[in-house]
Design a protein around this motif. Structure first.
Motif, PDB file in Angstrom:
ATOM      1  N   LYS A  84       0.830  -1.211   0.000  1.00  0.00           N
ATOM      2  CA  LYS A  84       0.000   0.000   0.000  1.00  0.00           C
ATOM      3  C   LYS A  84       0.864   1.261   0.000  1.00  0.00           C
ATOM      4  O   LYS A  84       0.607   2.213  -0.755  1.00  0.00           O
TER       5      LYS A  84
ATOM      6  N   ASN B 117       2.494   1.751  -3.403  1.00  0.00           N
ATOM      7  CA  ASN B 117       1.584   1.735  -4.553  1.00  0.00           C
ATOM      8  C   ASN B 117       1.955   0.629  -5.551  1.00  0.00           C
ATOM      9  O   ASN B 117       2.034   0.860  -6.767  1.00  0.00           O
TER      10      ASN B 117
ATOM     11  N   THR C 196      -8.589  -6.326  -0.153  1.00  0.00           N
ATOM     12  CA  THR C 196      -9.814  -5.588  -0.485  1.00  0.00           C
ATOM     13  C   THR C 196     -10.146  -4.573   0.603  1.00  0.00           C
ATOM     14  O   THR C 196     -10.540  -3.439   0.310  1.00  0.00           O
ATOM     15  N   HIS C 197      -9.976  -4.981   1.845  1.00  0.00           N
ATOM     16  CA  HIS C 197     -10.246  -4.086   2.975  1.00  0.00           C
ATOM     17  C   HIS C 197      -9.340  -2.859   2.925  1.00  0.00           C
ATOM     18  O   HIS C 197      -9.754  -1.744   3.300  1.00  0.00           O
ATOM     19  N   GLU C 198      -8.102  -3.041   2.432  1.00  0.00           N
ATOM     20  CA  GLU C 198      -7.158  -1.932   2.326  1.00  0.00           C
ATOM     21  C   GLU C 198      -7.298  -1.187   0.999  1.00  0.00           C
ATOM     22  O   GLU C 198      -6.498  -0.312   0.682  1.00  0.00           O
ATOM     23  N   LYS C 199      -8.332  -1.562   0.228  1.00  0.00           N
ATOM     24  CA  LYS C 199      -8.613  -0.919  -1.068  1.00  0.00           C
ATOM     25  C   LYS C 199      -7.451  -1.053  -2.051  1.00  0.00           C
ATOM     26  O   LYS C 199      -7.158  -0.143  -2.833  1.00  0.00           O
ATOM     27  N   ILE C 200      -6.775  -2.199  -1.994  1.00  0.00           N
ATOM     28  CA  ILE C 200      -5.696  -2.504  -2.925  1.00  0.00           C
ATOM     29  C   ILE C 200      -6.280  -3.328  -4.075  1.00  0.00           C
ATOM     30  O   ILE C 200      -6.789  -4.433  -3.868  1.00  0.00           O
ATOM     31  N   ARG C 201      -6.235  -2.768  -5.270  1.00  0.00           N
ATOM     32  CA  ARG C 201      -6.794  -3.454  -6.435  1.00  0.00           C
ATOM     33  C   ARG C 201      -5.813  -4.500  -6.945  1.00  0.00           C
ATOM     34  O   ARG C 201      -4.600  -4.297  -6.951  1.00  0.00           O
TER      35      ARG C 201
END
Length: 383
Positions: free
Chosen positions: A121, A124, A162-167
């Motif tokens: 995260k 990036n 997904t919880h960390e909004k990592i695609r």
């Protein structure tokens, strides 16, 4: 520096300024915590990539002022070396060219603890996860060394990402035993919210797993028709690529889908010992080593005549291809796959693609759809 070497480097520079990032695949290690049946990487004699090799490679690459470069961490399972990956990222980011480097990683998804997820995260990092399908499909081949399936662990870690909004991107390997469940598998991906997948057929013949090109073509045709009847649920990379090409959007084709993919020019792979290969697909085949970053400079490595030889395929050299209606879409297939399917004989470039019949079936069908309605293929094109 010789005129020949300078010419190669000038060519690389001009292409990089005009097109995509220069891609460097780093084989962090040949080891893995899984024992997938179809894996092509040799796990004998554990080896690990030295960060000094990475630093030298990028220093010598970026001196030619590339606008950008993509560092792809690969393996084995690269996250076995996550501390080394973190060190490499920190090292490259401190360089004057650091803001021009992006990072990707391809992982089996089993070692994604909180520290690793935070590293991903913070930096990036684009994540690719190998996920073959639902539990009863995935666990056929993607097993731990003690025989346990890896599905439950992967899904738990996927929920964390997904919880960390990592695609994430998803790679699904299809073999003979899982082919019958292909449409069911794609439906499953769609039902859990995944909207884009890369389906990779495993054709390589050995005593473990095989896949018939004819059977695969028929099943993919069924999938194409299912997607036609169920639009906008999920996109399949290969259909996306073919649809873009047929509609005239060839700039959206990936490097692996082009007749001359510029292996050795726009992208290279570095093995754990510093050996530089044309591409990841040819890893382990000594005849495709361009040089070694520990022993040579990058300009010497990129002057290897093998690069031009590999990127010199012409339709007119293959009579059947030259008159084929789908030649500008299939582009004679993957050069590396053709080599491996033809016993590493460069003369195979005067033969049809190893997957020729598959291309004719799928691309032929999609061209017919386009001929009947110029908007028909839009449902296969993502974003």
């Amino acid at each position: 520096m010789s005129d020949n070497v300078f010419g190669v480097l000038r060519h690389n520079l001009e292409r990089a300024k005009k097109s995509r990032p220069y891609s460097i695949v780093l084989k962090m290690t040949n080891t893995c915590n899984l024992d997938c049946t179809y894996c092509y990487v040799s796990h004998d004699n554990a080896r690990f990539l030295k960060k000094e090799y990475v630093e030298k490679l990028f220093d010598e690459l970026m001196i030619y002022d590339y606008q950008s470069a993509c560092c792809v961490f690969h393996g084995g399972e690269p996250l076995i070396c996550y501390r080394e990956i973190n060190e490499i990222i920190s090292l490259l980011k401190r360089k004057e060219y650091g803001d021009r480097i992006s990072f990707d990683i391809q992982t089996n998804g089993t070692i994604l603890n909180d520290s690793i997820i935070q590293m991903i995260k913070t930096n990036n990092i684009s994540v690719g996860i190998s996920l073959d399908g639902p539990k009863h499909v995935h666990d056929i081949y993607r097993k731990y060394k003690d025989g346990r399936g890896s599905f439950d662990v992967v899904m738990n870690n996927l929920n964390k990402l997904t919880h960390e909004k990592i695609r994430c991107g998803f790679l699904s390997v299809v073999c003979d035993e899982t082919l019958a469940q292909l449409i069911e598998t794609v439906k499953w991906f769609s039902n859990i919210g995944i909207t884009y997948i890369d389906i990779k057929p495993y054709f390589q013949s050995d005593d473990r797993v095989t896949l018939s090109v004819e059977k695969y073509a028929q099943k993919m045709l069924e999938l194409l028709n299912w997607l036609k009847e169920n639009p906008n649920r999920i996109y399949v990379r290969e259909f996306d690529t073919f649809a873009n090409a047929i509609c005239g959007n060839k700039k959206k084709m990936s490097m692996c889908d082009k007749r001359n993919c510029w292996a050795g020019r726009d992208h290279i792979t570095m093995d754990c010992n510093g050996d530089i290969y044309l591409c990841d697909r040819l890893l382990g085949y000594q005849m495709y080593i361009l040089g070694n970053i520990e022993k040579e400079h990058l300009d010497e490595i990129l002057s290897n005549p093998l690069i031009s030889q590999f990127n010199s395929r012409k339709f007119e050299d293959v009579g059947e291809c030259n008159v084929c209606e789908v030649k500008h879409i299939c582009n004679m297939g993957c050069a590396a796959t053709n080599l491996l399917e033809n016993n590493n004989d460069f003369c195979c470039f005067s033969k049809t693609a190893a997957l020729c019949e598959y291309y004719k079936v799928i691309i032929g069908t999609m061209r017919q759809m386009y001929a009947q309605d110029v908007d028909a293929l839009k449902i296969f094109i993502s974003g």
